[in-house]
Write an enzyme that holds these catalytic residues in place. Structure first.
Site, mmCIF file in Angstrom:
data_model
loop_
_atom_site.group_PDB
_atom_site.id
_atom_site.type_symbol
_atom_site.label_atom_id
_atom_site.label_comp_id
_atom_site.label_asym_id
_atom_site.label_seq_id
_atom_site.Cartn_x
_atom_site.Cartn_y
_atom_site.Cartn_z
ATOM 1 N N CYS A 92 -3.226 -2.408 13.627
ATOM 2 C CA CYS A 92 -4.191 -2.715 12.574
ATOM 3 C C CYS A 92 -5.271 -1.648 12.639
ATOM 4 C CB CYS A 92 -4.785 -4.102 12.827
ATOM 5 S SG CYS A 92 -6.116 -4.554 11.707
ATOM 6 N N ASN A 93 -5.507 -0.990 11.510
ATOM 7 C CA ASN A 93 -6.527 0.065 11.506
ATOM 8 C C ASN A 93 -7.926 -0.493 11.686
ATOM 9 O OD1 ASN A 93 -5.260 2.826 10.460
ATOM 10 N ND2 ASN A 93 -4.157 1.093 9.619
ATOM 11 N N CYS A 152 -3.974 1.558 6.285
ATOM 12 C CA CYS A 152 -4.016 0.110 6.489
ATOM 13 C C CYS A 152 -2.564 -0.309 6.634
ATOM 14 C CB CYS A 152 -4.657 -0.580 5.296
ATOM 15 S SG CYS A 152 -4.507 -2.373 5.371
ATOM 16 N N THR A 153 -2.286 -1.072 7.671
ATOM 17 C CA THR A 153 -0.874 -1.356 7.972
ATOM 18 C C THR A 153 -0.209 -2.213 6.904
ATOM 19 O OG1 THR A 153 -1.652 -3.138 9.382
ATOM 20 C CG2 THR A 153 -1.110 -1.063 10.444
HETATM 21 N N1 DGL Z 1 -3.957 -4.648 8.727
HETATM 22 C C1 DGL Z 1 -5.296 -4.214 8.670
HETATM 23 C C2 DGL Z 1 -5.492 -2.723 8.691
HETATM 24 O O1 DGL Z 1 -4.601 -2.017 9.005
HETATM 25 C C3 DGL Z 1 -6.263 -4.754 7.738
HETATM 26 C C4 DGL Z 1 -6.021 -5.827 6.854
HETATM 27 C C5 DGL Z 1 -7.217 -6.739 6.834
HETATM 28 O O2 DGL Z 1 -8.161 -6.478 6.072
HETATM 29 O O3 DGL Z 1 -7.161 -7.678 7.606
HETATM 30 O O4 DGL Z 1 -6.561 -2.249 8.411
#
Ligand code: DGL
Length: 281
Positions: free
Chosen positions: A71-72, A194-195
């Site tokens: 998760c970024n 963002c994943t």
């Molecule tokens: N999966 C998350 C990322 O890569 C973010 C998604 C979220 O906002 O929760 O940033």
């Protein structure tokens, strides 16, 4: 010996996990999605840190010696603090946590010809400036790369609700990508920072075609993160020896289990319905 923990705020980390499992199928994995508290992208620094730290500790309790923040937002807001301040205080300070930003940045500098890179990500990732800081060390033909970022706060909630091809999502993607390309028309590579975003790659490609930029390279993170993990395990045989290898996968969500199972099966492209467990904090 224990599994590799993979953590995400929700479903997006599955796009990373899919590639990791493909490259390194011999290991056991536990995937944990905090769907009950997703999205993280608009949450405060403290909240993202607290939630991520709680998830990492839970995965450690479940026996994982190594956790990947797939998760970024969590990598941007919590990774450094966990590595520097939390791990040393733990009963077993030899466990490790890795993120997704550095492997992505190391790869993207080899893909761009123009040296102009676009980033689409959550508000939290963009405002952390983590990509700007990591990319500041990268050059193309001796010239520092130029990064233009666009926060896309509407994308994740729509993806989390399973709307992968809806008219609403199309409108949001169109408006954010045209703003990004107006801000820097020389962009030739866009980081899907963002994943969740690889889950809508075909929609993004369609929009880029309509914006007359079909040549732009999209940079998802699954491959760079999985190869970077492989490299890490080769360089750290003491960690590799602690990983169990029965090719078993367990899924957990803090949200609705039936919805998680349905969407995770779709996102992973599995023929068999996956089973998940519930975790309460
Ligand atoms: N999966 C998350 C990322 O890569 C973010 C998604 C979220 O906002 O929760 O940033």
């Amino acid at each position: 010996m224990g599994p590799i923990g993979i953590f995400d705020s929700g479903f997006g980390g599955l796009s990373i996990f899919r590639e990791i499992q493909h490259l390194l199928p011999q290991y056991d994995y536990i995937f944990l999605g905090d769907n009950g508290r997703a999205p993280y992208g608009d949450r405060s620094f403290q909240e993202v840190f607290d939630f991520t730290n709680q998830a990492v500790r839970r995965l450690f309790e479940m026996g994982c010696p190594l956790v990947i923040l797939a998760c970024n937002t969590a990598s941007a807001k919590a990774l450094r603090n966990i590595q520097q301040n939390e791990l040393p205080k733990m009963d077993d300070p030899t466990r490790r946590v890795l993120g997704v930003i550095r492997p992505t940045v190391e790869r993207v500098a080899n893909l761009t010809y123009s040296g102009h890179i676009g980033l689409v990500a959550t508000r939290a990732t963009v405002s952390s400036r983590s990509y700007d800081m990591e990319l500041a060390k990268q050059h193309v033909d001796g010239v520092p790369v130029v990064l233009t970022s666009r926060a896309c706060p509407k994308w994740v909630p729509l993806i989390e609700s399973g709307e992968l091809d809806s008219a609403d999502l199309y409108r949001e993607v169109y408006s954010d990508l045209s703003a990004l390309l107006d801000a820097d028309p020389e962009i030739d590579t866009i980081i899907l920072g963002c994943t969740h975003y690889p889950l809508i790659t075909s929609l993004i490609q369609r929009v880029l075609q309509e914006l007359d930029h079909p040549e732009i390279i999209l940079m998802p993170q699954g491959k760079p993160v999985s190869y970077s993990l492989k490299d890490y395990l080769q360089r750290h045989p003491e960690m590799e020896a602690r990983l169990s290898k029965r090719a078993r996968v367990e899924y957990f969500t803090t949200g609705d289990v039936a919805q998680f199972e349905q969407l995770a099966t779709l996102f992973l492209g599995h023929k068999q319905h996956i089973r998940a467990g519930n975790i309460e904090w």
